[in-house]
Enzyme design. Sequence first.
Site, PDB file in Angstrom:
ATOM      1  N   GLU A 101       0.736  -1.315   0.059  1.00 52.24           N
ATOM      2  CA  GLU A 101      -0.030  -0.070  -0.046  1.00 52.24           C
ATOM      3  C   GLU A 101       0.792   1.150  -0.134  1.00 52.24           C
ATOM      4  O   GLU A 101       2.036   1.170   0.518  1.00 52.24           O
ATOM      5  CB  GLU A 101      -0.832   0.137   1.462  1.00 52.24           C
ATOM      6  CG  GLU A 101      -2.126  -0.702   1.189  1.00 52.24           C
ATOM      7  CD  GLU A 101      -3.168   0.154   0.331  1.00 52.24           C
ATOM      8  OE1 GLU A 101      -2.718   1.003  -0.558  1.00 52.24           O
ATOM      9  OE2 GLU A 101      -4.334  -0.377   0.619  1.00 52.24           O
ATOM     10  N   ASP A 102       0.519   2.457  -0.634  1.00 48.80           N
ATOM     11  CA  ASP A 102       1.124   3.641  -0.581  1.00 48.80           C
ATOM     12  C   ASP A 102       0.948   4.135   0.989  1.00 48.80           C
ATOM     13  O   ASP A 102       1.772   4.768   1.651  1.00 48.80           O
ATOM     14  CB  ASP A 102       0.509   4.597  -1.581  1.00 48.80           C
ATOM     15  CG  ASP A 102      -0.931   4.602  -1.680  1.00 48.80           C
ATOM     16  OD1 ASP A 102      -1.471   3.890  -0.971  1.00 48.80           O
ATOM     17  OD2 ASP A 102      -1.332   5.602  -2.358  1.00 48.80           O
ATOM     18  N   ASP A 105      -4.622   4.606   6.434  1.00 53.08           N
ATOM     19  CA  ASP A 105      -5.359   5.812   6.717  1.00 53.08           C
ATOM     20  C   ASP A 105      -6.290   5.103   7.967  1.00 53.08           C
ATOM     21  O   ASP A 105      -5.726   4.803   9.002  1.00 53.08           O
ATOM     22  CB  ASP A 105      -6.119   6.501   5.696  1.00 53.08           C
ATOM     23  CG  ASP A 105      -6.363   7.782   6.190  1.00 53.08           C
ATOM     24  OD1 ASP A 105      -6.479   8.147   7.341  1.00 53.08           O
ATOM     25  OD2 ASP A 105      -6.757   8.576   5.093  1.00 53.08           O
ATOM     26  N   LYS A 133      -0.314   6.535   8.445  1.00 47.89           N
ATOM     27  CA  LYS A 133      -1.056   7.670   9.072  1.00 47.89           C
ATOM     28  C   LYS A 133      -1.711   7.110  10.379  1.00 47.89           C
ATOM     29  O   LYS A 133      -3.118   6.606  10.526  1.00 47.89           O
ATOM     30  CB  LYS A 133      -2.193   8.161   8.156  1.00 47.89           C
ATOM     31  CG  LYS A 133      -2.391   9.833   8.286  1.00 47.89           C
ATOM     32  CD  LYS A 133      -3.390  10.219   7.414  1.00 47.89           C
ATOM     33  CE  LYS A 133      -3.072  11.160   6.355  1.00 47.89           C
ATOM     34  NZ  LYS A 133      -4.184  11.794   5.590  1.00 47.89           N
ATOM     35  N   PHE A 154      -3.170  16.142   4.352  1.00 45.37           N
ATOM     36  CA  PHE A 154      -3.421  15.677   3.230  1.00 45.37           C
ATOM     37  C   PHE A 154      -2.212  15.723   2.313  1.00 45.37           C
ATOM     38  O   PHE A 154      -1.929  16.728   2.211  1.00 45.37           O
ATOM     39  CB  PHE A 154      -4.473  16.654   2.497  1.00 45.37           C
ATOM     40  CG  PHE A 154      -5.346  16.310   1.438  1.00 45.37           C
ATOM     41  CD1 PHE A 154      -4.667  15.317   0.547  1.00 45.37           C
ATOM     42  CD2 PHE A 154      -6.867  16.243   1.641  1.00 45.37           C
ATOM     43  CE1 PHE A 154      -5.379  14.709  -0.435  1.00 45.37           C
ATOM     44  CE2 PHE A 154      -7.485  15.744   0.457  1.00 45.37           C
ATOM     45  CZ  PHE A 154      -6.859  15.040  -0.544  1.00 45.37           C
ATOM     46  N   VAL A 155      -1.803  14.649   2.176  1.00 40.87           N
ATOM     47  CA  VAL A 155      -0.519  14.318   1.559  1.00 40.87           C
ATOM     48  C   VAL A 155      -0.785  13.711   0.144  1.00 40.87           C
ATOM     49  O   VAL A 155      -1.747  12.960  -0.160  1.00 40.87           O
ATOM     50  CB  VAL A 155       0.579  13.097   2.384  1.00 40.87           C
ATOM     51  CG1 VAL A 155       0.955  13.968   3.491  1.00 40.87           C
ATOM     52  CG2 VAL A 155      -0.151  12.105   2.565  1.00 40.87           C
ATOM     53  N   ASP A 161      -2.909  10.554  -4.416  1.00 39.47           N
ATOM     54  CA  ASP A 161      -3.562  11.824  -5.292  1.00 39.47           C
ATOM     55  C   ASP A 161      -4.522  12.540  -4.442  1.00 39.47           C
ATOM     56  O   ASP A 161      -4.876  12.297  -3.482  1.00 39.47           O
ATOM     57  CB  ASP A 161      -4.473  11.135  -6.525  1.00 39.47           C
ATOM     58  CG  ASP A 161      -5.933  10.514  -5.914  1.00 39.47           C
ATOM     59  OD1 ASP A 161      -5.572   9.768  -4.977  1.00 39.47           O
ATOM     60  OD2 ASP A 161      -6.739  10.668  -6.500  1.00 39.47           O
ATOM     61  N   ARG A 167      -0.448  12.359  -8.549  1.00 36.67           N
ATOM     62  CA  ARG A 167       0.347  11.067  -8.357  1.00 36.67           C
ATOM     63  C   ARG A 167       1.696  11.079  -8.769  1.00 36.67           C
ATOM     64  O   ARG A 167       2.473  10.245  -8.341  1.00 36.67           O
ATOM     65  CB  ARG A 167      -0.395  10.252  -9.075  1.00 36.67           C
ATOM     66  CG  ARG A 167      -1.824   9.856  -8.500  1.00 36.67           C
ATOM     67  CD  ARG A 167      -2.255   8.310  -9.023  1.00 36.67           C
ATOM     68  NE  ARG A 167      -3.750   8.529  -8.804  1.00 36.67           N
ATOM     69  CZ  ARG A 167      -4.489   7.702  -7.788  1.00 36.67           C
ATOM     70  NH1 ARG A 167      -3.704   7.328  -6.680  1.00 36.67           N
ATOM     71  NH2 ARG A 167      -5.653   7.642  -7.900  1.00 36.67           N
TER      72      ARG A 167
END
Length: 183
Positions: A101-102, A105, A133, A154-155, A161, A167
């Site tokens: 995963e990137d 959250d 996060k 908010f990254v 994205d 992206r």
Amino acid sequence: MTLPADGIERILFSTETIAAKVAELGETIARDYRGKTPLVIGILNGCFPFIADLVRATQIHLEVDFMSVSSYGDGTSSSGVVRIIKDLNQVIIGRNVILVEDIIDTGLTLRYLMDNLRTRHPESVAVCTLLDKSEARKERVDVAYRGFTCPNEFVVGYGLDYAGRYRNLPYIGVLKPEIYRAP
Ligand code: PRP
């Protein structure tokens, strides 16, 4: 030094910082999975730069597959109800799976995916995320490989994205609030 693009408040993780971390993660995974030929599964879309760099930093035999999922939610937060848009191309019975995963959250997407994949009888499932996060977590997820702890901001960039954009930034930055806040 890369300068921030329009809309970026500040760079959080530079290209160089990310590269060093990905190299470290690849070496660790290679050490842990030597002789096991893991199946590395990227969760689209955000994972694409990370998984591309990660597998090239992981110098053992491995295979790569992808899943694409969509979360039913209000657009800004996920609900935990996930729809599989693209499933794996192969069965995973007896495989050592690494989910890539990137960002994690709330953890709701991964909770669903872990539960879903475990019904397919893999030998093991481990999670590798570039960003964690953890402040936003609603579901407990065991993270075996973590790049960075991410502040609750908010990254975007390096796969992440906002409304489909950013992206392709080569770094991860914090988005200016005026970009995502309605005027
Ligand atoms: C992001 C990320 C995870 C998920 C994490 O994907 O890649 O899959 O959100 O959120 P959670 O822990 O709150 O469930 P997103 O839905 O933004 O899709 P994308 O990868 O296509 O950008």
